[in-house]
Design a protein around this motif. Structure first.
Motif, PDB file in Angstrom:
ATOM      1  N   ASP A   1      44.684  -5.585  35.015  1.00 56.43           N
ATOM      2  CA  ASP A   1      45.544  -4.512  35.536  1.00 56.43           C
ATOM      3  C   ASP A   1      46.231  -3.867  34.340  1.00 56.43           C
ATOM      4  N   ILE A   2      46.316  -2.542  34.365  1.00 58.23           N
ATOM      5  CA  ILE A   2      46.979  -1.834  33.264  1.00 58.23           C
ATOM      6  C   ILE A   2      47.903  -0.754  33.839  1.00 58.23           C
ATOM      7  N   ILE A   3      49.109  -0.689  33.288  1.00 56.83           N
ATOM      8  CA  ILE A   3      50.058   0.370  33.667  1.00 56.83           C
ATOM      9  C   ILE A   3      50.129   1.384  32.526  1.00 56.83           C
ATOM     10  N   VAL A   4      50.000   2.643  32.850  1.00 60.79           N
ATOM     11  CA  VAL A   4      50.104   3.714  31.850  1.00 60.79           C
ATOM     12  C   VAL A   4      51.423   4.450  32.049  1.00 60.79           C
ATOM     13  N   GLY A   5      52.110   4.735  30.941  1.00 59.27           N
ATOM     14  CA  GLY A   5      53.295   5.595  31.016  1.00 59.27           C
ATOM     15  C   GLY A   5      54.570   4.850  31.361  1.00 59.27           C
ATOM     16  N   PHE A   6      54.638   3.553  31.009  1.00 60.87           N
ATOM     17  CA  PHE A   6      55.892   2.818  31.201  1.00 60.87           C
ATOM     18  C   PHE A   6      56.978   3.515  30.366  1.00 60.87           C
ATOM     19  N   PRO A   7      58.257   3.498  30.834  1.00 58.03           N
ATOM     20  CA  PRO A   7      59.308   4.209  30.094  1.00 58.03           C
ATOM     21  C   PRO A   7      59.299   3.861  28.605  1.00 58.03           C
ATOM     22  N   GLY A   8      59.354   4.899  27.791  1.00 57.07           N
ATOM     23  CA  GLY A   8      59.392   4.706  26.346  1.00 57.07           C
ATOM     24  C   GLY A   8      58.023   4.587  25.703  1.00 57.07           C
ATOM     25  N   GLU A   9      56.942   4.562  26.489  1.00 56.50           N
ATOM     26  CA  GLU A   9      55.607   4.416  25.906  1.00 56.50           C
ATOM     27  C   GLU A   9      55.278   5.648  25.056  1.00 56.50           C
ATOM     28  N   THR A  10      54.985   5.420  23.781  1.00 56.54           N
ATOM     29  CA  THR A  10      54.605   6.525  22.894  1.00 56.54           C
ATOM     30  C   THR A  10      53.080   6.597  22.820  1.00 56.54           C
TER      31      THR A  10
ATOM     32  N   MET B   1      44.224   8.225  43.452  1.00 56.34           N
ATOM     33  CA  MET B   1      44.869   8.803  44.621  1.00 56.34           C
ATOM     34  C   MET B   1      46.187   8.115  44.955  1.00 56.34           C
ATOM     35  N   GLU B   2      46.370   6.953  44.418  1.00 54.96           N
ATOM     36  CA  GLU B   2      47.546   6.197  44.849  1.00 54.96           C
ATOM     37  C   GLU B   2      48.290   5.648  43.651  1.00 54.96           C
ATOM     38  N   PRO B   3      49.045   6.508  42.948  1.00 53.27           N
ATOM     39  CA  PRO B   3      49.756   6.003  41.792  1.00 53.27           C
ATOM     40  C   PRO B   3      50.719   4.903  42.217  1.00 53.27           C
ATOM     41  N   ALA B   4      50.600   3.790  41.616  1.00 51.65           N
ATOM     42  CA  ALA B   4      51.432   2.665  42.042  1.00 51.65           C
ATOM     43  C   ALA B   4      51.596   1.708  40.894  1.00 51.65           C
ATOM     44  N   VAL B   5      52.651   0.973  40.926  1.00 50.41           N
ATOM     45  CA  VAL B   5      52.829  -0.100  39.964  1.00 50.41           C
ATOM     46  C   VAL B   5      52.817  -1.389  40.750  1.00 50.41           C
ATOM     47  N   GLY B   6      51.780  -2.179  40.577  1.00 50.43           N
ATOM     48  CA  GLY B   6      51.633  -3.337  41.420  1.00 50.43           C
ATOM     49  C   GLY B   6      52.106  -4.612  40.767  1.00 50.43           C
ATOM     50  N   GLY B   7      52.225  -4.632  39.457  1.00 50.33           N
ATOM     51  CA  GLY B   7      52.477  -5.908  38.815  1.00 50.33           C
ATOM     52  C   GLY B   7      51.243  -6.744  38.934  1.00 50.33           C
ATOM     53  N   CYS B   8      51.407  -8.036  39.210  1.00 47.63           N
ATOM     54  CA  CYS B   8      50.234  -8.863  39.410  1.00 47.63           C
ATOM     55  C   CYS B   8      49.504  -8.354  40.645  1.00 47.63           C
ATOM     56  N   GLN B   9      48.216  -8.559  40.690  1.00 49.39           N
ATOM     57  CA  GLN B   9      47.471  -8.120  41.850  1.00 49.39           C
ATOM     58  C   GLN B   9      48.050  -8.701  43.129  1.00 49.39           C
TER      59      GLN B   9
ATOM     60  N   ALA C   1      38.678  -6.152  24.392  1.00 46.96           N
ATOM     61  CA  ALA C   1      38.546  -7.152  25.468  1.00 46.96           C
ATOM     62  C   ALA C   1      37.263  -6.950  26.273  1.00 46.96           C
ATOM     63  N   ARG C   2      36.694  -5.745  26.224  1.00 47.42           N
ATOM     64  CA  ARG C   2      35.444  -5.469  26.954  1.00 47.42           C
ATOM     65  C   ARG C   2      35.582  -5.829  28.434  1.00 47.42           C
ATOM     66  N   PHE C   3      36.593  -5.266  29.084  1.00 46.45           N
ATOM     67  CA  PHE C   3      36.834  -5.582  30.495  1.00 46.45           C
ATOM     68  C   PHE C   3      35.660  -5.118  31.361  1.00 46.45           C
ATOM     69  N   ALA C   4      35.283  -5.967  32.297  1.00 41.29           N
ATOM     70  CA  ALA C   4      34.241  -5.585  33.254  1.00 41.29           C
ATOM     71  C   ALA C   4      34.802  -4.657  34.323  1.00 41.29           C
ATOM     72  N   GLY C   5      36.108  -4.584  34.422  1.00 36.59           N
ATOM     73  CA  GLY C   5      36.738  -3.697  35.403  1.00 36.59           C
ATOM     74  C   GLY C   5      38.236  -3.749  35.202  1.00 36.59           C
ATOM     75  N   ALA C   6      38.918  -2.725  35.696  1.00 33.85           N
ATOM     76  CA  ALA C   6      40.381  -2.720  35.582  1.00 33.85           C
ATOM     77  C   ALA C   6      40.984  -1.931  36.726  1.00 33.85           C
ATOM     78  N   PHE C   7      42.089  -2.440  37.251  1.00 27.09           N
ATOM     79  CA  PHE C   7      42.923  -1.627  38.136  1.00 27.09           C
ATOM     80  C   PHE C   7      43.885  -0.887  37.225  1.00 27.09           C
ATOM     81  N   THR C   8      43.827   0.423  37.253  1.00 24.06           N
ATOM     82  CA  THR C   8      44.666   1.208  36.347  1.00 24.06           C
ATOM     83  C   THR C   8      45.728   1.937  37.170  1.00 24.06           C
ATOM     84  N   PHE C   9      46.952   1.859  36.713  1.00 22.74           N
ATOM     85  CA  PHE C   9      48.072   2.420  37.483  1.00 22.74           C
ATOM     86  C   PHE C   9      48.870   3.391  36.629  1.00 22.74           C
ATOM     87  N   GLN C  10      49.300   4.475  37.228  1.00 25.53           N
ATOM     88  CA  GLN C  10      50.255   5.359  36.552  1.00 25.53           C
ATOM     89  C   GLN C  10      51.648   4.861  36.891  1.00 25.53           C
ATOM     90  N   TYR C  11      52.471   4.653  35.866  1.00 22.05           N
ATOM     91  CA  TYR C  11      53.818   4.176  36.135  1.00 22.05           C
ATOM     92  C   TYR C  11      54.591   5.212  36.949  1.00 22.05           C
TER      93      TYR C  11
END
Ligand code: SF4
Length: 490
Positions: free
Chosen positions: A301-310, A480-488, A324-334
């Motif tokens: 899981d990856i969060i993009v745009g956490f406060p202060g992220e440059t 379609m569903e910007p969300a911050v889930g934390g752990c799955q 890491a060569r992830f086989a898949g990722a849940f990607t979230f917009q903060y």
């Protein structure tokens, strides 16, 4: 006989809690409402993590108000994380709600419904901590062949973007004997895959003072006859220890897949998130997992745009994705979550910047996943056949299922071969790889399993499970569903 419907929002923990709510209601004499019918009791099992969760809930409750007005005796109950958060304010905003219950007392639902009916007034019962571990409650499982088994609930971490600790409380561990007894019972009923569930499975045992408890549990699952696949979610890099990697590699029924949240590849952002590992620690775990299990599929899981992220911080995340060569990722917009420390942090990143970084991340991750998936072409895989998952390919009559490493596989059954059932196993050869799934059009064999038998029996049973496979959903971007889930799980 009164009928019920449970509507579930959010994570696997909620999906599993809903199985318990159904079990409780059926134990109390309710029956599941047929698809499309108006149920006598509608239960909302809510989530407080998704964006606009409360607007959606009140919108749905608003739709039900006129239904209730013309259907005497109908009851509406609201439980889950949003109920734990909003408590009695739910009945102030929607006075036609009969019952509000929290995350720590799902077992009270039938009694509260009864009390509300007799007293003819709303009942609100929210406990501040867990009294009874919920897995002792009856369960109406949705899948006959694949099951969630809780090992813990709650979380002792304080990630600044996450509301889970406030709503689910501190970690409570279930005794290993109870976990294993439940797994054995499930296997006796035909289940062949279990997913051990906890907000942070790597800290399992903290409550009873055994830091090796989770690896011991994995090895003990390996001793259970008939249990073919063991998975777990979610691990936490901070608590991930070598004994777990050894147990994964040395226990044949523990599957070669790992879903380990990264959240950010920047040490500075990880610190602001209060995630107490750093980029090098995360990558070292992956290196060790790959050394022990070269074919393991690792997802994240990856969060993009956490406060202060440059931009530099974001480049750190892209670096980890490449390495890491992830086989898949849940990607979230903060986006801000009410009640979390990150909500009031300065330097919130503008939406357009978050969106642009997000698109770059998704493009890179898709390339990486596609390259990783291409490595499987020509390989023979055993696939656990699922129903209700993935693409329905009417033209080729493809079926879908999960490989041992949890990759989604679509495959065709040649004419003349008896159609396998969900829960059966098929051996197939991968012929094509896409970024989020594999196609395997060289057919080997079908192995009919006890799980397939159980699925078939369940179809004939009254109020039968839908047959929906509750495995890990297809990994990929969720634009379609910007969300911050934390752990799955959270
Ligand atoms: S993101 Fe996961 S580890 Fe962090 S507080 Fe939430 S549930 Fe706990």
């Amino acid at each position: 006989m009164r009928t019920y419907e449970v509507r579930t929002y959010g994570c696997q923990m909620n999906v599993h809690d809903s199985e318990r709510l159904r079990g409780l209601l059926e134990d109390a004499g309710y029956v599941r409402a047929p698809e499309g019918d108006e149920a006598d009791v509608v239960v909302f099992n809510t989530c407080a993590v998704r964006e606009n969760a409360d607007n959606k809930l009140y919108g749905n409750l608003g739709h039900l108000a006129p239904v209730k007005a013309r259907k005497p005796g109908m009851q509406i109950a609201v439980g889950g994380c949003l109920a734990q958060k909003d408590k009695a304010s739910i009945v102030r905003k929607a006075p036609w709600v009969d019952v509000v219950f929290g995350t720590h007392n799902i077992g009270s639902l039938p009694v509260l419904l009864e009390r509300a009916r007799i007293a003819e007034e709303s009942q609100v019962e929210i406990l501040e901590s867990l009294e009874v571990f919920p897995s002792t409650l009856p369960t109406r499982r949705e899948s006959a062949y694949s099951a969630w088994v809780s090992v813990s609930v709650g979380c002792n971490n304080t990630c600044t973007f996450c509301i889970v600790p406030a709503l689910r409380g501190r970690e409570k561990d279930r005794r290993p004997g109870d976990v294993l007894a439940e797994v054995e019972t499930l296997v006796a009923e035909g289940v062949l895959e279990v997913t051990l569930l906890g907000q942070n499975v790597n800290s399992y045992g903290v409550e009873f003072g055994d830091r090796y408890a989770f690896s011991k549990l994995l090895r003990a699952c390996g001793e259970i006859d008939g249990l073919e696949r063991v998975r777990f979610t979610s691990p936490h890099p901070r608590d991930f220890t070598a004994d777990v990697i050894e147990a994964m590699a040395e226990t044949p029924n523990v599957m070669p897949s790992l879903h380990m949240p990264l959240q950010s590849g920047s040490d500075r952002v990880l610190k602001a998130m209060r995630r107490s590992y750093r980029q090098d620690r995360y990558l070292k775990i992956i290196e060790d997992v790959r050394a022990a299990m070269p074919d393991a599929a690792i997802t994240t899981d990856i969060i993009v745009g956490f406060p202060g992220e440059t931009e530099e911080d974001f480049q750190g995340t892209l670096d980890v994705v490449r390495q890491a060569r992830f086989a898949g990722a849940f990607t979230f917009q903060y986006s801000k979550r009410p009640g979390t420390p990150a909500e009031s942090m300065e330097d919130q990143v503008p939406r357009d910047v978050v969106q642009e970084r997000y698109e770059r991340l998704v493009a890179l991750q898709d390339d990486v996943a596609w390259d990783e998936n291409k490595l499987t072409v020509g390989r023979s895989l055993e696939v656990l056949i699922a129903e209700g998952e993935g693409r329905k390919d009417a033209a080729t009559h493809r079926l879908s299922g999960r490989a041992a490493d949890n990759r989604l596989v679509h495959f065709a059954i040649p004419e003349g071969v008896e159609k396998p059932r969900p829960g059966d196993m098929a051996t197939v050869e991968v012929t094509y790889a896409a970024p989020h799934h594999l196609v395997a059009d060289v057919f080997g064999a079908v192995r009919r399993t006890r799980a397939g038998d159980a699925w078939e029996r369940a179809q004939d049973a009254p109020s039968s499970p839908s047959g929906v496979m509750l495995g890990m959903p297809t990994l990929g971007a969720k634009p379609m569903e910007p969300a911050v889930g934390g752990c799955q799980v959270g």
